[in-house]
Design an enzyme around this catalytic site. Sequence first.
Site, mmCIF file in Angstrom:
data_model
loop_
_atom_site.group_PDB
_atom_site.id
_atom_site.type_symbol
_atom_site.label_atom_id
_atom_site.label_comp_id
_atom_site.label_asym_id
_atom_site.label_seq_id
_atom_site.Cartn_x
_atom_site.Cartn_y
_atom_site.Cartn_z
ATOM 1 N N ASP A 1 0.857 -1.112 -0.031
ATOM 2 C CA ASP A 1 0.149 0.005 0.085
ATOM 3 C C ASP A 1 0.763 1.110 0.042
ATOM 4 O OD1 ASP A 1 -1.889 1.920 0.133
ATOM 5 O OD2 ASP A 1 -2.305 1.343 2.562
ATOM 6 N N ASP B 1 -2.189 5.987 -4.978
ATOM 7 C CA ASP B 1 -2.443 4.981 -3.761
ATOM 8 C C ASP B 1 -2.801 3.602 -4.537
ATOM 9 O OD1 ASP B 1 -3.231 3.600 -1.622
ATOM 10 O OD2 ASP B 1 -4.934 4.732 -1.241
#
Length: 545
Positions: free
Chosen positions: A139, A326
Amino acid sequence: MITRTIHHVKPVPVRYETTNFVSHYDPSVLEPESSMSMAFKGLLVAICIWVWSGSLAAAISNHGLLRIGLKKQPLGLNRLNAARITKTEVSQPRGLGDVNINSNNLKANIVYLKNYFDTQYYGEIAIGSPPQYLAVVFDTGSSNLWVPSSRCIFSIACYFHSKYRASISSTYTKIGIPCKIPYGSGSISGYFSGDNVKIGDVIIKDQEFVEVTREGVLTFLAARFDGVLGLGFQDISVGEATPLWYNMLQQGHMSQQIFSIWLNHDPTSRVGGEIVFGGFDWRHFTGDHTYVPISKKGYWQIDVGDVIVADNSTGLCKGGCAAIVDSGTSFLAGPTTIVAQINHAIGADGYANLECKNVVSTYGNLIWEYLVSGVRPDIVCVDISLCSYNGSRNVKNYIESVIENETGKESSVDETPLCTLCEMVVYWIQLQLKKQIAKEKIFSYVNELCEKLPNPLRRSFVNCDNIAFMPDVSFTIGNKSFTLSPEQYILKVEGKCSIVCLSGFVALDVPPPQGPLWVLGALFLGAYHTVFDFGNLRVGFAKAI
């Protein structure tokens, strides 16, 4: 600046045990053999090469390059219905306890929080000695490594995932400092520990991570991954823990301070994607990477310009917006004023907002007169008494106001839904006025936008049969246009009896100075191979293949 660097992955030397073969296969030293024998050995070579190339999907760590294959889980409506990207005002987590909310703190910031319901891509790591294998989301939108602890006994979600057991690891180091990490639908909590972490063939020693003892039941219960490996900057790391990526560099595992992500959106492929630490694979992109500098350390945050829909400007980001790259979310999240225009252009069925239409019917003519007479748009809603002036008022998040009202929470005076709706209507009318469109057409268009306001509790559906006729949506990054086709920004998810199509755009409103803000999730990374250049503090995009 546009540059290109090609990092080739050199083959691992293959050694053979057959007597007629030598190390690092060299045909010049082979004895003469029969055609059948040569054919057989050629078959062995082909098999070995095939096995080697297949192993690339798992990991290679020679020459400072580490490749990790990513798995992909299908999206389902049961997860998407509950997923929501939101924002909250918190201090930068400098302490080791709970996040402290303090508006006077210089570190106070507005950060976006997300759920991991819609996360599709994950890979495998191992913690401890002997290694304990866990699946994690890589992430770029967070910085901590956390996994479920064997001491997580009061959260149902922990019983459905692999857990780390400190008691069986000979390299475990007790830290024990408690922490809490906030997410969109709650938080996870646990304590810090230390141990060796293995990614591919690389072992990162004495890595700090969070052993989670409490998980949000709804958030992680149905997920196929066990934890999260954050690849953001230490600035946003809870407890100031050193991110794993930092330790990979400090311990000399990487020859170059970059990593890259390729996500495979081919629904028929078993390969979900690949993350390469220390370089990138030129086979996954075409053309040159366009690099743009990090605008604010913490997240991988860059500046973006205007968002174009069907060759028309959406206006709000012409003067610049922020964007977080992201890999931990699937969607493209951005300002409601732009998302509503996009959903209108693609025919998405959103939240039919009666109050928005009431603002247009009740105050539309007055707003029109103010704007035509030259009154500043930012004070129109104050003058008609729908907003209170505080000197820094900007478009707020009506969607969150609705949620707060539905859950019984009171909104502050300057965050009333009517104020937010008024500001949106003023913005939309002003945008159309610049195009010199007739008043009746402008009001008709604004009413249509009201109908397309994103619903906070449901996604915006589109007709799967109309995808081929939808417009392209383009983001301006580094003075270059990065275009998403309908096939790239529409999500196809599994319904009970059929495939359902959803708009990939969701609402996220963050006021200045942190906003307006976009979150470029996996839909964007699937279209564009992305290089995260830690050494030069920049991000590069090239068309993915």
